[in-house]
Design an enzyme around this catalytic site. Structure first.
Site, PDB file in Angstrom:
ATOM      1  CB  THR A   1      64.205  43.368   9.093  1.00 58.38           C
ATOM      2  OG1 THR A   1      62.849  43.015   9.425  1.00 58.38           O
ATOM      3  CG2 THR A   1      65.065  43.372  10.348  1.00 58.38           C
TER       4      THR A   1
ATOM      5  CG  ASP B   1      60.728  26.215   1.773  1.00 60.25           C
ATOM      6  OD1 ASP B   1      60.459  26.777   2.863  1.00 60.25           O
ATOM      7  OD2 ASP B   1      59.849  25.935   0.933  1.00 60.25           O
TER       8      ASP B   1
ATOM      9  CE1 TYR C   1      56.502  37.591  12.361  1.00 59.68           C
ATOM     10  CE2 TYR C   1      55.659  39.155  13.979  1.00 59.68           C
ATOM     11  CZ  TYR C   1      56.720  38.536  13.359  1.00 59.68           C
ATOM     12  OH  TYR C   1      58.006  38.859  13.724  1.00 59.68           O
TER      13      TYR C   1
END
Length: 275
Positions: free
Chosen positions: A190, A61, A155
């Site tokens: 994706t 992670d 983002y």
């Protein structure tokens, strides 16, 4: 294949699917030994099994600093070194109707994975590379970090931060022969886009994705579809010796999208074609 990465050891975070898997496949084909880092254990194990003895999966992670340190140590222990680090793992932020509706509930998670994960991955891999003759670090940003736009604001901010950090790290690490470069993919199909609208039902999600994909095609000068392999080719260039004098750069792999808007279509005429 040319064996361009023969003798090199690489880590690819987020290597179990999407762009990351494309990079893993490319590196293995070019002779590298590859550590696949991901939280998707089943997919990561399957990719490693396909790669044979030159591939190894390590659950990681990237939002956890300690796990990144363990990842670098595992790569060195498994394959005897580390020459290439690809900080690819990332996540999107939820797509809201507009900035006024944004509650930034996912901000900490997006920044921890997309920015802190890249920063720590760069730091920890560079620590090893600096003591062992240098290396190449490739950080995956996005054209969302190059080209402003509405939506997925956290983002976009995270990917812009990746670019600025990568350039800063390139300056600091150059004296150790550690190169740091950045790739900004765009319009590559994706699963990441779907995560931006994960709170929508399946039918709405499919309509949403189809609409966004069509808008991307309309804005893209090159009309062929981009693929993870297109990004992997660019990563291969940075990873190998062909780019030994290249650091601190940002390469969009986006069909020309970041260069500017496509001109409105006009009715083609033979007179418009130069001799």
């Amino acid at each position: 294949m040319s064996g361009e990465l023969s003798g090199k050891v690489a880590i690819v975070t987020g290597g179990a699917s999407g762009i990351g898997k494309g990079i893993v496949d490319k590196f293995l084909a070019e002779g590298a030994k590859v550590v696949i880092a991901d939280v998707q254990d089943d997919l990561g194990t399957a990719v490693a099994a396909t790669g044979g003895v030159d591939a190894y999966f390590h659950h990681t992670d990237v939002g956890d600093q300690a796990q990144i340190g363990e990842l670098v140590a595992a790569a060195v222990e498994k394959f005897g070194g580390l020459h290439v680090m690809v900080n690819n793992a990332g996540r999107s932020s939820p797509l809201k109707k507009g900035l006024f509706d944004e509650d930034f509930a996912e901000f900490d998670s997006v920044m921890r994975i997309n920015v802190l994960g890249v920063m720590v991955g760069t730091r920890d891999s560079a620590r090893h590379m600096a003591k062992h003759g240098g290396g190449s670090i490739i950080n995956i940003s996005s054209i969302g970090g190059v080209q402003p736009g509405g939506g997925v604001t956290s983002y976009r901010a995270s990917k812009a931060a990746v670019i600025h950090f990568s350039k800063s790290a390139a300056i600091e690490l150059a004296k150790f022969e550690v190169r740091v470069n950045c790739i900004a993919p765009g319009n590559i199909p994706t699963p990441l886009l779907q995560t931006a609208a994960a709170d929508q039902d399946r039918e709405r999600l499919e309509k949403f994705e189809a609409r966004i994909r069509q808008q991307m095609r309309d804005d893209r000068p090159l009309k062929r579809e981009g693929t993870p392999d297109d990004v992997a080719e660019a990563v291969l260039y940075y990873a190998g010796d062909r780019s030994r004098y290249v650091t601190g750069t940002v390469l969009p792999v986006d069909g020309g999208t970041a260069a500017g808007k496509v001109m409105p279509p006009r009715k083609p005429t033979l007179e418009a074609v130069p001799e």
